[in-house]
Write a protein that holds these residues in place. Structure first.
Motif, short mmCIF file in Angstrom:
data_model
loop_
_atom_site.label_atom_id
_atom_site.label_comp_id
_atom_site.label_asym_id
_atom_site.label_seq_id
_atom_site.Cartn_x
_atom_site.Cartn_y
_atom_site.Cartn_z
N SER A 267 0.92 -1.19 0.05
CA SER A 267 -0.24 -0.10 0.06
C SER A 267 0.77 1.45 -0.01
O SER A 267 1.70 1.21 0.92
CB SER A 267 -0.70 -0.04 1.30
N GLY A 268 0.42 2.14 -0.85
CA GLY A 268 1.03 3.50 -0.93
C GLY A 268 2.46 3.37 -1.62
O GLY A 268 3.23 4.64 -1.74
N SER B 105 -0.86 2.89 -7.94
CA SER B 105 -2.13 3.54 -8.83
C SER B 105 -1.60 4.89 -9.16
O SER B 105 -2.00 4.97 -10.28
CB SER B 105 -3.24 3.58 -7.81
N1 LIG Z 1 -4.16 12.88 -4.47
C1 LIG Z 1 -3.33 12.46 -4.03
N2 LIG Z 1 -2.93 13.77 -3.13
C2 LIG Z 1 -1.49 13.36 -2.37
N3 LIG Z 1 -1.06 12.31 -2.35
C3 LIG Z 1 -1.31 11.17 -2.97
C4 LIG Z 1 -2.33 11.30 -4.08
N4 LIG Z 1 -2.59 10.13 -4.55
C5 LIG Z 1 -1.59 9.43 -4.03
N5 LIG Z 1 -0.80 10.10 -3.18
C6 LIG Z 1 0.22 9.57 -2.36
O1 LIG Z 1 1.20 8.92 -3.34
C7 LIG Z 1 1.66 7.58 -2.98
C8 LIG Z 1 1.31 6.63 -3.83
O2 LIG Z 1 -0.08 6.21 -3.58
P1 LIG Z 1 -0.80 4.89 -4.61
O3 LIG Z 1 -2.22 5.17 -4.72
O4 LIG Z 1 -0.12 5.05 -6.04
O5 LIG Z 1 -0.29 3.82 -3.98
P2 LIG Z 1 -0.62 2.37 -4.31
O6 LIG Z 1 0.61 1.65 -4.59
O7 LIG Z 1 -1.48 2.31 -5.35
O8 LIG Z 1 -1.24 1.66 -2.90
P3 LIG Z 1 -2.61 0.66 -2.57
O9 LIG Z 1 -2.05 -0.73 -2.61
O10 LIG Z 1 -2.92 1.22 -1.28
O11 LIG Z 1 -3.59 1.12 -3.48
C9 LIG Z 1 0.93 7.58 -1.60
O12 LIG Z 1 1.92 7.83 -0.57
C10 LIG Z 1 -0.06 8.54 -1.65
O13 LIG Z 1 -0.25 9.05 -0.22
#
Ligand SMILES: Nc1ncnc2c1ncn2[C@@H]1O[C@H](COP(=O)(O)OP(=O)(O)OP(=O)(O)O)[C@@H](O)[C@H]1O
Ligand SMILES: Nc1ncnc2c1ncn2[C@@H]1O[C@H](COP(=O)(O)OP(=O)(O)OP(=O)(O)O)[C@@H](O)[C@H]1O
Ligand code: SF4
Ligand SMILES: [Mg+2]
Ligand SMILES: [Mg+2]
Lengths: 341, 343
Positions: A49-50, A54
């Motif tokens: 996560s994070g 995404s």
């Molecule tokens: N709109 C936003 N505003 C601020 N920070 C963001 C935003 N979208 C994502 N982030 C930050 O970018 C980082 C990556 O987020 P992302 O959503 O890509 O994680 P992920 O790998 O898809 O996680 P998950 O498995 O939980 O979906 C995180 O630290 C998140 O807090």
């Protein structure tokens, strides 16, 4: 290397960087991501996560909310064109027509006040120049193709009248409606029950291989990717840390994080263990990453150099890359783990 | 991960192990929720049979895994056992006492001996309470200390037991990570010295590396305090890892129950087989060879469950007779029970 190189990959992502800005911090959500995706191939993107999975997908589609986010650098070469240089209207044509996407939350990505039929025909009329009639016929075929019984009658239904699994099927039908070259599935089955998850994954696999669509599967579930992906990218704290064929990633991982992920899950295909081997510590705060390798504080192989310099992806085998100073010593054997620290 | 060192004051009272009685016996447990229609003149138009006649027993220090798809009734079963949801029918005997007929006062006292950890580490902790008070609240409710100093000492110990620093007692939930919050939930469940804890998807919301830490913690605590667990989860690999016995639920019913090794090596109910075959293994070589049983169709609505065997609408081996009578759980081997007429 191989004869494959003569064929241009469908998608070439180069040094991609997407940051999120707030008054007090900068989150380097995607920080120098580079990978290729070949025609018809299934690529897995895994990580916790994070870590930026995404955000990587949304950057490819140019759907990063600005502010707070900004694509600060890199290239996304798709069929020879850099998507980051296209005008907004050109990009709209790419979305939905050339690249389909299934989002993490099926309920929030379907419009609750439009019928399933309307949501399917919209893209067909827009991108495929179909008449209303033709589009409705095709929509019925598509719903049928994704295995929804009574497809034609269900076209009149609204999203809330369908189960979670059915909504995810509708999403797949919409994403594939214009025969895209690439389908991005971001945790497309995570919210579903295992038996429904299996149905949807088999369906995606079957459809993409039949239609020759390349597939980017984003997930935190290592098992999901093992069955379907040809190659896997492992992401941690904004960067790809390991990249290789599924057989190499699962069979002889070369990055301590990948090893940690594989060791921390109990497995049905192995004898029951008495104790799991977790990765110690916590997932790092993306707004405040340590210098050097971001995995250092949790790593069993770390050496002094890891605190000072951030390793980049280097070759660890044939078509196998790892971003680790000690990757030559890394293996899944527990003995190797205990050797250090 | 680090575990408790000194935990003398939170050691549960030695329960009566000698009598040979199970710690918990559940018989014919049913929870039917009325479904109401109408705004002003409400009328009941049907019942959701969330839990529809389940039974099992649990020994001291034993773990029963409870698996099944979303909506199969796992959470409701857990809550009904603890009398947090009123059962419609059935008996729940815990430490020799029948709970379903007890007065609310008596139940409140019994509840000391039964803890619960909720699925959602984000929503289940009061955001306005400090970590220390979240963990210490059961001590206050059940008056388990005599002085402020003793209270603080017990809270500090509970935090230590779950691998958190006592210095974190003054922090609020939002200052903790998901894994840390789940540890707080476990510490709170332990506070009143229970002999049984219902763990409702305790690791589902956590990342895999953190999941493993919490699972190891739960196993350490079980050994240390001779705890019995009802471990609710949808991840069958995790359930196999932690359970002594496993019960598989489908639409409010237990369709198969057996010891851990038996159910994984020799699953007999077609639903259990499908469930196990749907679990992907992190091994591409193995996965390429493996045949999968992919079930057709969706899970039926619990408002209007199928007749006879509730699984017959999706069952790959169903015959006409399956639509007739509800198949009872039959013992087909030592401690192995199955509800299917074709087994
Ligand atoms: N709109 C936003 N505003 C601020 N920070 C963001 C935003 N979208 C994502 N982030 C930050 O970018 C980082 C990556 O987020 P992302 O959503 O890509 O994680 P992920 O790998 O898809 O996680 P998950 O498995 O939980 O979906 C995180 O630290 C998140 O807090
Ligand atoms: N308070 C309630 N009123 C009415 N129906 C309810 C109530 N609580 C649960 N249900 C219904 O009872 C059934 C069983 O729900 P329950 O939450 O026990 O399932 P579960 O197995 O825990 O599912 P999950 O894996 O999604 O947590 C569902 O159909 C649910 O909608
Ligand atoms: S670079 Fe160092 S800290 Fe990073 S993964 Fe490799 S050994 Fe561990
Ligand atoms: Mg994501
Ligand atoms: Mg539940």
């Amino acid at each position: 290397m191989t004869e494959r190189q003569t064929v241009e990959p469908l998608l070439q992502v180069r040094d991609l960087k997407t940051y999120f800005y707030s008054p007090s911090s900068v989150v380097r959500a995607v920080d120098g991501v580079t990978f290729d995706l070949r025609e018809g191939e299934t690529l897995g993107l895994v990580g916790e996560s994070g870590c930026g999975k995404s955000v990587t997908a949304l950057t490819l589609m140019r759907l990063i909310p600005n502010p707070p986010g900004r694509i600060v650098g890199g290239e996304v070469i798709f069929k020879g064109r850099d998507l980051l240089k296209l005008s907004d209207s050109e990009m709209r044509k790419v979305r939905g027509r050339d690249i389909g996407m299934i989002f993490q939350e099926p309920m929030s990505s379907l419009n609750p006040v439009l019928t399933i039929g309307r949501q399917l025909t919209e893209a067909l009329e827009l991108h495929m120049n179909m008449s209303k009639r033709q589009a409705m016929d095709r929509a019925g075929e598509l719903l049928d193709m994704v295995g929804i019984p009574d497809a034609r009658t269900r076209l009149k239904d609204y999203p809330h009248q369908m189960s979670g699994g059915q909504r995810q099927r509708v999403m797949i039908a919409i994403a594939l409606s214009c025969n895209p070259k690439l389908l991005i599935a971001d945790e497309a089955t995570t919210a579903l029950d295992v038996t429904i998850q299996a149905q949807i994954l088999e369906l995606m696999q079957d459809l993409t291989s039949r239609l020759g669509t390349a597939l980017l599967i984003i997930t935190h579930n290592l098992g999901v990717v093992a069955r379907y992906a040809d190659r896997v990218n492992v992401m941690y704290a904004g960067k790809i840390r390991e990249m290789g064929s599924s057989d190499d990633i699962y069979g002889s991982p070369k990055h301590p994080y990948t090893v940690g992920l594989l060791n921390s899950v109990p497995r049905l295909d192995e004898p029951a263990k008495t104790r799991l081997a977790p990765i110690r510590g916590e997932i790092p705060n993306m707004a405040d990453l340590p210098a050097g390798c971001a995995f250092r504080d949790r790593c069993d192989w770390a050496i002094e150099r890891c605190g000072a310099e951030d390793p980049t992806l280097t070759e660890a085998g044939r078509e196998h890359w790892s971003a680790c100073w000690e990757s030559a010593k890394v293996s899944r054997r527990p003995a190797a783990q205990k050797a250090k620290v | 991960m680090t575990t408790a060192t000194n935990a003398s004051t939170v050691t549960p009272v030695k329960a009566d192990v000698t009598s040979g009685q199970p710690l918990l016996a559940v018989e014919g447990l049913k929870v039917h929720f009325p479904v109401n229609r109408g705004f002003i003149l409400q009328r009941t138009v049907g019942h959701v049979k969330a839990v529809d006649g389940i039974g099992f027993s649990l020994k001291h220090g034993e773990t029963l895994g409870l698996v099944g798809e979303s909506g199969s009734g796992k959470t409701t079963a857990g809550r009904a056992i603890l009398q947090l949801t009123k059962p419609t029918a059935g008996k729940v005997t815990f430490e020799g006492q029948e709970l379903t007929t007890m007065k609310p006062d008596a139940i409140r006292k019994m509840r000391r001996r039964m803890g619960i950890v909720f699925q959602d580490p984000y929503g289940s902790l009061n955001p306005r309470m400090t970590a220390g008070n979240i963990v210490g609240e059961p001590l206050i409710v059940h008056r388990l200390f005599t002085s402020k100093a003793e209270y603080r000492e017990k809270v500090a110990e509970l935090l230590q037991v779950v691998g958190l620093s006592p210095a974190m007692a003054n922090r609020y939930p939002h200052e903790f990570s998901g894994g840390q919050r789940q540890r707080l939930g476990v510490a709170r469940a332990l506070a009143a010295r229970p002999s049984l804890i219902v763990l409702d998807e305790p690791v589902s919301a956590l990342d895999v590396s953190i999941q493993a830490q919490v699972i190891n913690l739960l196993q350490d605590l079980q050994e240390q305090f001779n705890l019995a667990y009802i471990f609710i989860a949808h991840d069958l690999s995790v359930v196999r890892h932690i359970s002594d016995r496993v019960a598989v639920m489908y639409l409010g019913k237990i369709v198969e129950i057996a010891t851990r090794d038996e159910i994984y090596k020799n699953p007999l109910h077609p639903y259990t087989k499908a469930l196990l075959s749907a679990v992907p293994a992190p091994d591409p070589v193995l996965e390429r060879k493996r045949e999968r049983i992919v079930l057709k169709g969706d899970i039926p609505s619990p408002l209007n469950p199928p007749s006879g065997c509730v699984f017959h609408t999706r069952c790959p081996i169903a015959i006409d007779d399956c639509k007739g009578d509800v198949p009872p759980l039959r013992e087909v081997g030592p401690e192995h029970w199955v509800a299917c007429i074709r087994v």
